[in-house]
Scaffold this motif. Structure first.
Motif, PDB file in Angstrom:
ATOM      1  N   TYR A  50       0.933  -1.022   0.012  1.00  7.67           N
ATOM      2  CA  TYR A  50      -0.035  -0.104  -0.077  1.00  7.67           C
ATOM      3  C   TYR A  50       1.002   1.343   0.014  1.00  7.67           C
ATOM      4  CZ  TYR A  50      -3.470   3.245   1.018  1.00  7.67           C
ATOM      5  OH  TYR A  50      -4.624   4.328   1.340  1.00  7.67           O
ATOM      6  N   ALA A  51       1.948   1.339   0.740  1.00  7.58           N
ATOM      7  CA  ALA A  51       2.830   2.549   0.976  1.00  7.58           C
ATOM      8  C   ALA A  51       3.374   2.695  -0.421  1.00  7.58           C
ATOM      9  CB  ALA A  51       3.754   2.412   2.025  1.00  7.58           C
ATOM     10  N   THR A 212       8.727  15.538   5.823  1.00  6.95           N
ATOM     11  CA  THR A 212       9.268  14.079   6.056  1.00  6.95           C
ATOM     12  C   THR A 212      10.201  14.171   7.331  1.00  6.95           C
ATOM     13  OG1 THR A 212       9.826  14.005   3.479  1.00  6.95           O
ATOM     14  CG2 THR A 212      11.119  12.769   5.088  1.00  6.95           C
ATOM     15  N   PHE A 213      10.705  15.109   7.673  1.00  5.35           N
ATOM     16  CA  PHE A 213      11.393  15.076   9.158  1.00  5.35           C
ATOM     17  C   PHE A 213      10.586  15.316  10.280  1.00  5.35           C
ATOM     18  CE2 PHE A 213      15.027  15.406   6.224  1.00  5.35           C
ATOM     19  CZ  PHE A 213      15.864  14.642   6.646  1.00  5.35           C
ATOM     20  N   GLY A 214       9.735  16.547  10.200  1.00  2.00           N
ATOM     21  CA  GLY A 214       8.841  16.838  11.305  1.00  2.00           C
ATOM     22  C   GLY A 214       7.953  15.543  11.628  1.00  2.00           C
ATOM     23  N   LEU A 215       7.192  15.045  10.530  1.00  2.00           N
ATOM     24  CA  LEU A 215       6.367  14.170  10.891  1.00  2.00           C
ATOM     25  C   LEU A 215       7.119  12.695  10.929  1.00  2.00           C
ATOM     26  CD1 LEU A 215       3.309  14.830   8.848  1.00  2.00           C
ATOM     27  CD2 LEU A 215       3.536  14.928  11.213  1.00  2.00           C
ATOM     28  N   GLY A 216       8.354  12.429  10.506  1.00  3.00           N
ATOM     29  CA  GLY A 216       9.286  11.520  10.879  1.00  3.00           C
ATOM     30  C   GLY A 216       9.305  11.203  12.580  1.00  3.00           C
ATOM     31  N   VAL A 331       3.219  15.760  -1.056  1.00  2.00           N
ATOM     32  CA  VAL A 331       3.261  15.675   0.298  1.00  2.00           C
ATOM     33  C   VAL A 331       2.881  14.344   0.866  1.00  2.00           C
ATOM     34  CG1 VAL A 331       1.898  16.703   2.426  1.00  2.00           C
ATOM     35  CG2 VAL A 331       2.609  18.211   0.469  1.00  2.00           C
ATOM     36  N   GLN A 332       1.998  13.892   0.271  1.00  2.00           N
ATOM     37  CA  GLN A 332       1.381  12.454   0.871  1.00  2.00           C
ATOM     38  C   GLN A 332       2.725  11.460   0.657  1.00  2.00           C
ATOM     39  OE1 GLN A 332      -1.242  11.644   2.258  1.00  2.00           O
ATOM     40  NE2 GLN A 332      -1.708  14.000   2.219  1.00  2.00           N
ATOM     41  N   ASN A 336       4.520   9.317   3.657  1.00  2.00           N
ATOM     42  CA  ASN A 336       4.917   7.818   3.765  1.00  2.00           C
ATOM     43  C   ASN A 336       6.421   7.782   3.879  1.00  2.00           C
ATOM     44  OD1 ASN A 336       2.594   5.867   3.310  1.00  2.00           O
ATOM     45  ND2 ASN A 336       2.023   7.668   2.360  1.00  2.00           N
ATOM     46  N   ILE A 337       7.238   8.544   3.285  1.00  2.00           N
ATOM     47  CA  ILE A 337       8.647   8.528   3.641  1.00  2.00           C
ATOM     48  C   ILE A 337       8.940   8.772   5.173  1.00  2.00           C
ATOM     49  CG2 ILE A 337      10.738   9.704   2.995  1.00  2.00           C
ATOM     50  CD1 ILE A 337       9.749   9.890   0.293  1.00  2.00           C
ATOM     51  N   ALA A 338       8.146   9.967   5.550  1.00  2.00           N
ATOM     52  CA  ALA A 338       8.465   9.918   7.023  1.00  2.00           C
ATOM     53  C   ALA A 338       8.082   8.776   7.912  1.00  2.00           C
ATOM     54  CB  ALA A 338       7.347  11.265   7.637  1.00  2.00           C
TER      55      ALA A 338
END
Length: 423
Positions: A50-51, A212-216, A331-332, A336-338
């Motif tokens: 899915y990702a 990516t980093f913040g939500l990571g 952004v999505q 997912n990378i995050a």
């Protein structure tokens, strides 16, 4: 004339379905593995598929459909969502299941990319971020309602019933979009070349790096939340679902508050959200030993982390120029990378013997990296404003709104910081 509130509700219903299908797999994975006579790690490929679909589908579909009217794209993505989840509910084997989960993930990024632009376009000047937040509430409510009920349905009736219901939610969303979302004019100059041109802008890459980093940082914590809550906080395993729903309430509140703050002062609000996230993740290392403290901090993490969502979505659209569909969808992919980065680094420190709470320290560091990137982006804004001339206007509005987008001081209603001053 159709009410914008109903249009936003239609988008939120679709977001609810998308969020449910993405995360409910984690709750029904044991039942799926048993059906296909596979181990849990092997069945985990369904989550990965899915990702991958999200990451692949966001740029590919958006590029292919660059000239397609956005309502048409939303309807097509909702239809593909229904097809993917229906096929997965009927999957005869794990191999087919992986393929169908990939198909179900394909519309994810393209839908949210187009949906965010439509939501912003439905709002008046100074309300774009709040409109985007109302759509994203569907995503957070999936964690509060959709995932727990979907997991319960999967355990009591079977996982196929869970995904059949998810497909039904997609049908409802499809009908709601067809009825309530207005046809919006296709942007002038729309096309693959103009969409790709947005990626030449450093500010766009900075915005994607921030998410990516913040939500990571959020996912470094959330990926290992269950063992933290059971082994450190002392909760029974049966309580974890309720605690995750509690975190979902924090996420929902965070999205709504984040949208309002972004409309008032986008960049200062982003600085504050990033700093708050770093603080509460660090605090969790000390409060996790108490059940009450852990529950309260968990809500705070969900609140702070998801405040960032509408802020970054609005920021990237502002910086993308007149055709922000592909960047908005990206952004999505960043989201997912995050998820992947956070889970990987969190697992790395646990495997290194630093303990179950160590992912929170990793999350705090990642959030501080996101804050640093946001500060750099804000400094570039100031430099662009200084070079734009005394009136402070630096180009054309990026968001398609019903009223003109203008203003100063870093709010979501600010004018786009393009390179050439307006004449």
């Amino acid at each position: 004339m159709r009410s914008p509130s109903f249009a936003l509700l239609a988008l939120a219903i679709a977001a609810f379905g998308i969020g449910t299908t993405e995360f409910v797999m984690m709750g029904v994975l044991p039942q799926v593995a048993e059906t296909f006579n596979a181990s849990i790690p092997t069945a985990g490929n369904l989550i990965t598929a899915y990702a991958v679909g999200v990451v692949v589908g966001a740029p590919l579909i958006t590029a292919t459909c660059a000239r397609v009217p956005r309502k048409t794209l939303l309807l097509a993505m909702a239809g593909l969502f229904v097809v993917g989840n229906t096929l997965f509910a009927l999957a005869p084997s794990l191999e087919w299941g992986v393929l169908f989960r990939f198909v179900a993930g394909l519309p994810h990024g393209a839908f949210f990319g187009a949906g965010a632009i439509v939501a912003a376009g439905l709002a008046g000047a100074g309300k774009q971020a709040s409109a985007v937040a109302k759509m994203l509430v569907g995503l957070t409510m999936a964690n509060v309602v959709g995932v727990p009920l979907g997991t319960l349905l999967g355990q009591q009736v079977g996982w196929r019933a869970t995904f059949a219901v998810v497909a039904l939610i997609g049908v409802i969303a499809l009908l709601a979009i067809a009825r309530w979302v207005p046809v919006m004019p296709r942007p002038q100059g729309a096309g693959l070349r103009s969409e790709l041109a947005a990626f030449r802008r450093p500010q766009v890459w900075l915005a994607l790096a921030i998410v990516t980093f913040g939500l990571g940082g959020v996912f470094a914590c959330m990926s290992y939340l269950a063992p933290m809550l059971t082994d450190v906080s002392g909760f029974a395993p049966s309580s974890v679902t309720a605690l995750l729903a509690l975190a979902g309430l924090g996420m929902t509140a965070g999205v709504l508050v984040g949208g309002r703050l972004a409309d008032r002062a986008l960049m200062p609000s982003m600085y504050g959200a990033m700093a708050l996230l770093a603080v509460v993740l660090g605090l969790f290392m000390f409060t996790a030993g108490s059940k009450v403290g852990a529950a309260m901090t968990l809500v705070a993490i969900g609140f702070a982390g998801f405040m960032i969502g509408p802020m970054v979505q609005t920021r990237v659209m502002l910086k993308a120029g007149g055709n922000p569909s592909m960047v908005s969808a990206a952004v999505q992919s960043g989201f997912n990378i995050a998820n992947s980065i956070g889970a990987y680094l969190g697992g790395l420190v646990i495997a290194g013997g630093f303990g179950l709470l160590a992912p929170n320290a990793v999350g705090a560091v990642l959030s501080l990296v996101g804050l640093s990137l946001a500060l750099v982006s804000g400094l570039l804004d100031r430099r662009e404003l200084r070079s734009a001339g005394p009136d402070g206007w630096v180009g054309t509005p990026a968001l398609p709104a019903r009223a003109a987008v203008g203003g100063r001081n870093g709010s979501a209603a600010d004018s786009e910081a393009a390179a050439t001053p307006a004449s």
